[in-house]
Design an enzyme around this catalytic site. Structure first.
Site, PDB file in Angstrom:
ATOM      1  N   LYS A  50       0.810  -1.211   0.000  1.00  0.00           N
ATOM      2  CA  LYS A  50       0.000   0.000   0.000  1.00  0.00           C
ATOM      3  C   LYS A  50       0.846   1.266   0.000  1.00  0.00           C
ATOM      4  CE  LYS A  50      -4.208  -2.048   1.808  1.00  0.00           C
ATOM      5  NZ  LYS A  50      -3.785  -3.395   2.270  1.00  0.00           N
TER       6      LYS A  50
HETATM    7  C1  PLP Z   1      -4.606  -4.418   1.890  1.00  0.00           C
HETATM    8  C2  PLP Z   1      -3.901  -5.714   1.873  1.00  0.00           C
HETATM    9  C3  PLP Z   1      -4.333  -6.781   1.078  1.00  0.00           C
HETATM   10  C4  PLP Z   1      -5.600  -6.677   0.252  1.00  0.00           C
HETATM   11  O1  PLP Z   1      -5.472  -5.792  -0.827  1.00  0.00           O
HETATM   12  P1  PLP Z   1      -6.777  -5.237  -1.570  1.00  0.00           P
HETATM   13  O2  PLP Z   1      -6.279  -4.250  -2.549  1.00  0.00           O
HETATM   14  O3  PLP Z   1      -7.650  -4.634  -0.525  1.00  0.00           O
HETATM   15  O4  PLP Z   1      -7.430  -6.419  -2.202  1.00  0.00           O
HETATM   16  C5  PLP Z   1      -3.588  -7.939   1.047  1.00  0.00           C
HETATM   17  N1  PLP Z   1      -2.479  -8.073   1.804  1.00  0.00           N
HETATM   18  C6  PLP Z   1      -2.024  -7.091   2.596  1.00  0.00           C
HETATM   19  C7  PLP Z   1      -0.809  -7.312   3.416  1.00  0.00           C
HETATM   20  C8  PLP Z   1      -2.712  -5.875   2.649  1.00  0.00           C
HETATM   21  O5  PLP Z   1      -2.267  -4.909   3.439  1.00  0.00           O
END
Ligand code: PLP
Length: 433
Positions: A107
């Site tokens: 993210k």
């Molecule tokens: C947010 C997150 C996900 C999921 O991603 P999305 O874009 O919401 O599908 C998977 N793994 C981790 C470690 C995350 O932080």
């Protein structure tokens, strides 16, 4: 480029409006009006390009009309000032390690891009922008750190009390400055609902400029496609046959995978995707039955994927013009219990010497079980195992070393505002800040 709402009941907007508003007035999600494609020569040459060069080319194709060229280049290069290596795990399976950024999760890419873009747009405005973000763990840290110290922007991180790991929590509750952490007595879905209600509340919106940094925001969501192109480029560099590429994406709110799907629509030759779910199997069920039935989320060891009503599902539907058949052609699904996730982590550590985090483990298992002969697989390793230290250590029976970046967060002092899960209290709080 104009952006339209997936609900189709409101006028198209500019990129700037889409970024500042987050959610469309009719509660739909913004999508780019057209999906431009990259020329063949770009793909022919991609093996010679760096992550930043590739990302800038993709960003220019998408955002070139809306952001001055030099500024866009700065935003992209500054966002991606860390590596995203492709690491071989076993057979034709590779891990795209997205945990080398400041908060050790994928993210960081979207959050850093959005913070810089919002900063760019905000230079032309007066007054504060208030970013509201709900987190099940990693979003909060990535957004808070991406925006920390960005002028003219205040960030409110809402998270479910007791439902994120101590390490995750330390990454957004210890920062201070323009970042406020709000500890909600409820679930992640409650946090998400509070944020959505705030955007829809007229009185609040008259009083303050609100925007979202959840993956519903196009500035967070779209840049996530950069690294799919980079994964492809790294396979080319290794001399891998990329004609049958499968990408498995550990999925919760489906922002990450949807960015990859748009990358494919822009010409990136990915043959198909696998959406890897934990026990929250709403999308998996949809693929099987054609029916989308949201449910309250279930707590699992892959907690960043504990989502019972994935917000980007609307974008998947829109991209495939609501055709279940077309969706099933490009995406398959799988769902794993905590036991299966743990088993995958333990076996992969023992047999391949590769340490998975619980989210990446879903992606890796999806490749192991779902790849057909002749296919090459990449899974997105979405977070560093140290972010889930206790869970991972108990499963693999070995020590997980904490990177220095993480240690630094854990030394800070936790500061939060406690909140019930009802909108009235949250609104009252915001009206006063
Ligand atoms: C947010 C997150 C996900 C999921 O991603 P999305 O874009 O919401 O599908 C998977 N793994 C981790 C470690 C995350 O932080």
């Amino acid at each position: 480029m104009e952006y339209y709402s997936t609900n189709g009941k409101t006028a198209n907007v500019t990129l700037k409006e889409a970024v500042v508003k987050g959610l469309a007035a009719d509660r739909g999600l913004f999508m780019p009006k057209t999906i431009p494609t990259l020329p063949d020569v770009f793909f022919k040459n991609i093996g010679n390009l760096s992550l930043q060069e590739i990302s800038y080319a993709v960003a220019y194709t998408l955002f070139g009309e809306d952001i001055e060229t030099e500024q866009l280049k700065d935003i992209v290069y500054d966002t991606l000032n860390f590596d995203i290596p492709l690491v071989h795990v076993a057979d034709d399976r590779y891990s795209l390690e997205l945990f080398h950024g400041p908060t050790l999760a994928f993210k960081d890419v979207g959050a850093r891009f959005m913070a810089r873009l919002l900063g760019y747009f905000n230079k032309q405005e007066k007054g504060l922008v208030n970013v509201l973000v709900a987190t099940s763990g990693d979003t909060g840290s990535a957004v808070a750190n991406g925006f920390l110290g960005v002028e003219g922007v205040r960030v409110f991180v809402l998270y479910p009390q007791g439902k994120v790991s101590k390490i995750q929590e330390s990454q957004f509750t210890t920062l201070g400055k323009n970042i406020t952490a709000i500890e909600v007595n409820g679930t992640f879905d409650d946090c998400q609902a509070l944020v959505k209600s705030a955007f829809m509340d007229e009185e609040l919106n008259e009083k303050m400029r609100l925007t979202s940094a959840n993956s519903i925001n196009v500035a967070r969501f779209l840049p996530q496609m950069f690294y799919y192109f980079h994964a492809y480029a790294q396979l080319v560099q290794r001399g891998q046959d990329v004609s049958n590429l499968v990408v498995a994406v550990p999925s919760g709110n489906f922002g990450n995978i949807t960015a990859g799907l748009i990358g494919k629509a822009m010409g990136l030759p990915i043959k198909r995707f696998i959406a890897a779910n934990n026990a929250n199997d709403i999308f998996y069920k949809y693929l099987q039955t054609g029916k989308y039935e949201p449910k309250p989320s279930i707590t699992t060891i892959a907690n960043a994927m504990d989502v019972g009503d994935p917000s980007n599902f609307a974008r998947v539907l829109d991209l495939y013009k609501h055709s279940h058949e077309a969706i099933c052609k490009d995406i398959s699904g799988c769902t794993y219990t905590d036991e299966q996730i743990a088993e995958t982590m333990a076996e992969t550590y023992k047999n391949e010497g590769y340490m998975l985090d619980p989210h990446g483990a879903c992606g890796y298992r999806a490749l192991k079980e779902g790849m057909k002969p002749g296919e090459v697989g990449v899974f997105i390793e979405t977070a560093h195992p140290a972010k889930f230290k206790d869970t991972v250590e108990a499963i693999i029976g070995d020590e997980v070393k904490i990177p220095a970046k993480l240690k630094a967060f854990m030394k800070g002092k936790k500061q939060t505002v406690k909140m019930s899960n009802g909108f009235t209290a949250f609104k009252k709080y915001l009206m006063k800040v």
